[in-house]
Design a protein around this motif. Structure first.
Motif, PDB file in Angstrom:
ATOM      1  N   ILE A  10      17.760  36.104 -35.648  1.00  0.00           N
ATOM      2  CA  ILE A  10      16.756  37.114 -36.009  1.00  0.00           C
ATOM      3  C   ILE A  10      15.753  37.293 -34.873  1.00  0.00           C
ATOM      4  O   ILE A  10      15.360  38.416 -34.536  1.00  0.00           O
ATOM      5  CB  ILE A  10      16.043  36.719 -37.313  1.00  0.00           C
ATOM      6  CG1 ILE A  10      17.021  36.805 -38.494  1.00  0.00           C
ATOM      7  CG2 ILE A  10      14.837  37.616 -37.578  1.00  0.00           C
ATOM      8  CD1 ILE A  10      16.462  36.277 -39.797  1.00  0.00           C
ATOM      9  N   LEU A  11      15.326  36.189 -34.272  1.00  0.00           N
ATOM     10  CA  LEU A  11      14.391  36.260 -33.150  1.00  0.00           C
ATOM     11  C   LEU A  11      14.997  37.020 -31.975  1.00  0.00           C
ATOM     12  O   LEU A  11      14.334  37.858 -31.335  1.00  0.00           O
ATOM     13  CB  LEU A  11      14.001  34.845 -32.717  1.00  0.00           C
ATOM     14  CG  LEU A  11      12.951  34.718 -31.611  1.00  0.00           C
ATOM     15  CD1 LEU A  11      11.633  35.348 -32.050  1.00  0.00           C
ATOM     16  CD2 LEU A  11      12.743  33.251 -31.247  1.00  0.00           C
ATOM     17  N   PHE A  12      16.279  36.766 -31.707  1.00  0.00           N
ATOM     18  CA  PHE A  12      16.966  37.438 -30.600  1.00  0.00           C
ATOM     19  C   PHE A  12      17.118  38.936 -30.877  1.00  0.00           C
ATOM     20  O   PHE A  12      16.819  39.771 -30.018  1.00  0.00           O
ATOM     21  CB  PHE A  12      18.338  36.785 -30.394  1.00  0.00           C
ATOM     22  CG  PHE A  12      19.226  37.498 -29.412  1.00  0.00           C
ATOM     23  CD1 PHE A  12      18.960  37.475 -28.057  1.00  0.00           C
ATOM     24  CD2 PHE A  12      20.340  38.195 -29.860  1.00  0.00           C
ATOM     25  CE1 PHE A  12      19.782  38.136 -27.154  1.00  0.00           C
ATOM     26  CE2 PHE A  12      21.166  38.861 -28.967  1.00  0.00           C
ATOM     27  CZ  PHE A  12      20.886  38.827 -27.610  1.00  0.00           C
ATOM     28  N   LEU A  13      17.609  39.291 -32.065  1.00  0.00           N
ATOM     29  CA  LEU A  13      17.812  40.705 -32.396  1.00  0.00           C
ATOM     30  C   LEU A  13      16.487  41.456 -32.437  1.00  0.00           C
ATOM     31  O   LEU A  13      16.420  42.631 -32.048  1.00  0.00           O
ATOM     32  CB  LEU A  13      18.536  40.823 -33.742  1.00  0.00           C
ATOM     33  CG  LEU A  13      19.982  40.305 -33.772  1.00  0.00           C
ATOM     34  CD1 LEU A  13      20.562  40.447 -35.166  1.00  0.00           C
ATOM     35  CD2 LEU A  13      20.846  41.054 -32.763  1.00  0.00           C
ATOM     36  N   ARG A  14      15.436  40.799 -32.896  1.00  0.00           N
ATOM     37  CA  ARG A  14      14.117  41.429 -32.901  1.00  0.00           C
ATOM     38  C   ARG A  14      13.660  41.719 -31.473  1.00  0.00           C
ATOM     39  O   ARG A  14      13.098  42.786 -31.194  1.00  0.00           O
ATOM     40  CB  ARG A  14      13.117  40.526 -33.607  1.00  0.00           C
ATOM     41  CG  ARG A  14      11.740  41.146 -33.787  1.00  0.00           C
ATOM     42  CD  ARG A  14      10.789  40.118 -34.363  1.00  0.00           C
ATOM     43  NE  ARG A  14      11.296  39.600 -35.638  1.00  0.00           N
ATOM     44  CZ  ARG A  14      10.832  38.495 -36.214  1.00  0.00           C
ATOM     45  NH1 ARG A  14       9.890  37.775 -35.618  1.00  0.00           N
ATOM     46  NH2 ARG A  14      11.321  38.105 -37.379  1.00  0.00           N
ATOM     47  N   THR A  15      13.943  40.787 -30.572  1.00  0.00           N
ATOM     48  CA  THR A  15      13.570  40.987 -29.167  1.00  0.00           C
ATOM     49  C   THR A  15      14.368  42.137 -28.552  1.00  0.00           C
ATOM     50  O   THR A  15      13.821  42.963 -27.806  1.00  0.00           O
ATOM     51  CB  THR A  15      13.813  39.701 -28.371  1.00  0.00           C
ATOM     52  OG1 THR A  15      13.134  38.610 -28.993  1.00  0.00           O
ATOM     53  CG2 THR A  15      13.304  39.846 -26.950  1.00  0.00           C
ATOM     54  N   VAL A  16      15.666  42.214 -28.856  1.00  0.00           N
ATOM     55  CA  VAL A  16      16.499  43.320 -28.370  1.00  0.00           C
ATOM     56  C   VAL A  16      15.948  44.651 -28.861  1.00  0.00           C
ATOM     57  O   VAL A  16      15.830  45.618 -28.085  1.00  0.00           O
ATOM     58  CB  VAL A  16      17.961  43.138 -28.838  1.00  0.00           C
ATOM     59  CG1 VAL A  16      18.777  44.391 -28.529  1.00  0.00           C
ATOM     60  CG2 VAL A  16      18.597  41.930 -28.170  1.00  0.00           C
ATOM     61  N   LEU A  17      15.594  44.729 -30.132  1.00  0.00           N
ATOM     62  CA  LEU A  17      15.089  45.971 -30.706  1.00  0.00           C
ATOM     63  C   LEU A  17      13.765  46.375 -30.068  1.00  0.00           C
ATOM     64  O   LEU A  17      13.559  47.551 -29.724  1.00  0.00           O
ATOM     65  CB  LEU A  17      14.928  45.813 -32.220  1.00  0.00           C
ATOM     66  CG  LEU A  17      14.454  47.053 -32.989  1.00  0.00           C
ATOM     67  CD1 LEU A  17      15.453  48.194 -32.828  1.00  0.00           C
ATOM     68  CD2 LEU A  17      14.238  46.720 -34.461  1.00  0.00           C
ATOM     69  N   ILE A 109      27.286  35.340 -29.498  1.00  0.00           N
ATOM     70  CA  ILE A 109      28.124  36.121 -30.413  1.00  0.00           C
ATOM     71  C   ILE A 109      27.485  37.478 -30.681  1.00  0.00           C
ATOM     72  O   ILE A 109      28.170  38.517 -30.688  1.00  0.00           O
ATOM     73  CB  ILE A 109      28.346  35.350 -31.720  1.00  0.00           C
ATOM     74  CG1 ILE A 109      29.163  34.089 -31.454  1.00  0.00           C
ATOM     75  CG2 ILE A 109      29.055  36.229 -32.753  1.00  0.00           C
ATOM     76  CD1 ILE A 109      29.344  33.192 -32.666  1.00  0.00           C
ATOM     77  N   ALA A 110      26.158  37.494 -30.893  1.00  0.00           N
ATOM     78  CA  ALA A 110      25.456  38.764 -31.115  1.00  0.00           C
ATOM     79  C   ALA A 110      25.548  39.656 -29.884  1.00  0.00           C
ATOM     80  O   ALA A 110      25.685  40.882 -30.004  1.00  0.00           O
ATOM     81  CB  ALA A 110      23.991  38.497 -31.467  1.00  0.00           C
TER      82      ALA A 110
END
Length: 379
Positions: A10-17, A109-110
């Motif tokens: 979640i932390l990674f995807l939030r940073t990408v967004l 993986i993400a």
């Protein structure tokens, strides 16, 4: 998936967004600031400014994602790992006996899934918006004529020219078709008011409906003609589906090949690009062949770029975050330097063939990326 995996993901995807929205927001703000008058004028007649901006900038956000997605993922990997290290969460997790490779697994993986989303966007979504990406803000509703690039149909012996072209309508204005082959009675030139591209049907192959023919003047008295095995020029004389002063010219040179702005050729899908290269009627330059192979190799090459950044993320020197970002930028520049040099050599036909030029970066960087992935499993 464990709780720590979900937390890191979640932390990674939030940073990408956040990174993508920041870059996209900067682009929209700066571009809209210079084109605000046109956007407001369009909004007054088309449901409001917001609707017009979504129509105009929506395709650009898809293009921006295709261009920057991999770099954003690499930077997000750095930011996320740096945040975990700064808060002490990375140290606490490592002290529990969990390796760096296991901690990074959700993000890797993400990252792979994001690259696959890029492939879907590139092959199935962007090709439908290539005309929108070529228009200016004052052309959202009103299509304006664009410069036209002459193109020679080498199979049928016809040089297609014209004053201008309407890209979205696929219509040539004031076209002239120079006949290099032996078409009895037609002379060496067909001149008309317009020509409309159409796909193949049961009545005719793909080609152009040529309307209001000026030359030859007695077009209606000329019979359809072509080669011994197929008809190329269809006329009203023996084709009931054609009107007076109208003819049909069979060719595989579609309207997209006639656009002077060839940047849209990079937005076609992979099957369309392959069909263009295999089309015997049109000359495909070495750069187009390089582009075809680059599209094939791009997904694994993008993932290799992310793996090349792993030693920056995982290091025993506990580098400052800004130092890590600087090293990452250098890695990206080195990556694109190899890619550009190889593509340039292949496009120029010097030292490397088009296929080899596209595959050389992966052959050079792929093994290095794999070794780095294996290394972090033991750290």
């Amino acid at each position: 998936m464990t709780k720590i995996d979900r937390y890191i993901l979640i932390l990674f995807l939030r940073t990408v967004l956040v990174c993508f929205l920041s870059i996209g927001g900067i682009f929209v703000v700066f571009h809209a600031f210079t084109s605000l008058d046109d956007l407001v004028r369009q909004g007054q007649t088309d449901g409001g400014l917001i609707r017009v901006m979504v129509r105009y900038y929506g395709p650009y956000m898809l293009l921006l994602f295709d261009w920057t997605g991999t770099i954003i993922v690499l930077m997000s990997l750095l930011f996320t790992t740096g945040w975990l290290r700064r808060t002490g969460e990375l140290t606490a997790t490592l002290s529990a006996g969990i390796s760096h490779g296991r901690i990074l697994r959700p993000m890797l993986i993400a990252s792979l899934l994001i690259i696959l989303v890029q492939v879907v966007n590139r092959e199935f979504i962007l090709p439908g918006y290539r005309d929108s990406l070529a228009m200016k803000t004052d052309e959202i509703d009103n299509e304006t004529p664009q410069p036209m690039l002459p193109c020679d149909d080498r199979v049928n012996g016809i040089l297609i020219e014209g004053v201008s072209i309407l890209p979205r309508s696929k219509k040539i204005l004031k076209p002239s078709f120079r006949l290099e082959g032996d078409f009895q009675g037609f002379g060496d030139l067909i001149v008309a008011e317009s020509a409309q591209w159409t796909e193949a049907t049961a009545e005719h192959p793909c080609g152009y409906f040529v309307n209001k023919i000026v030359r030859p003047e007695k077009i209606d008295t000329l019979a359809s003609t072509g080669t011994t095995d197929r008809t190329i020029l269809y006329t009203h004389h023996d084709q009931e589906w054609l009107a007076s002063k109208q003819c049909f010219i069979a060719t595989t040179i579609n309207a997209e090949l006639l656009q002077a702005d060839q940047s849209t050729s990079r937005l076609v899908s992979l099957p369309e690009l392959a069909a263009r290269v295999k089309n015997p009627a049109v000359h495909s330059s070495a750069s187009v062949q390089v582009l075809l192979h680059e599209r094939l190799v791009r997904p694994p090459l993008d993932y290799a770029l992310i793996l090349l950044g792993l030693p920056i993320v995982i290091n025993r020197k506990n580098r400052n975050l800004f130092v890590m970002i600087g090293v990452a930028i250098g890695t990206v520049l080195f990556f694109f330097m190899i890619k550009s040099v190889s593509g340039g050599l292949g496009g120029a036909g010097y030292l490397l063939s088009p296929s080899m030029a596209a595959w050389v970066p992966l052959l050079v960087l792929g093994p290095v990326a794999y070794v780095r992935l294996r290394d972090i499993q033991t750290i």
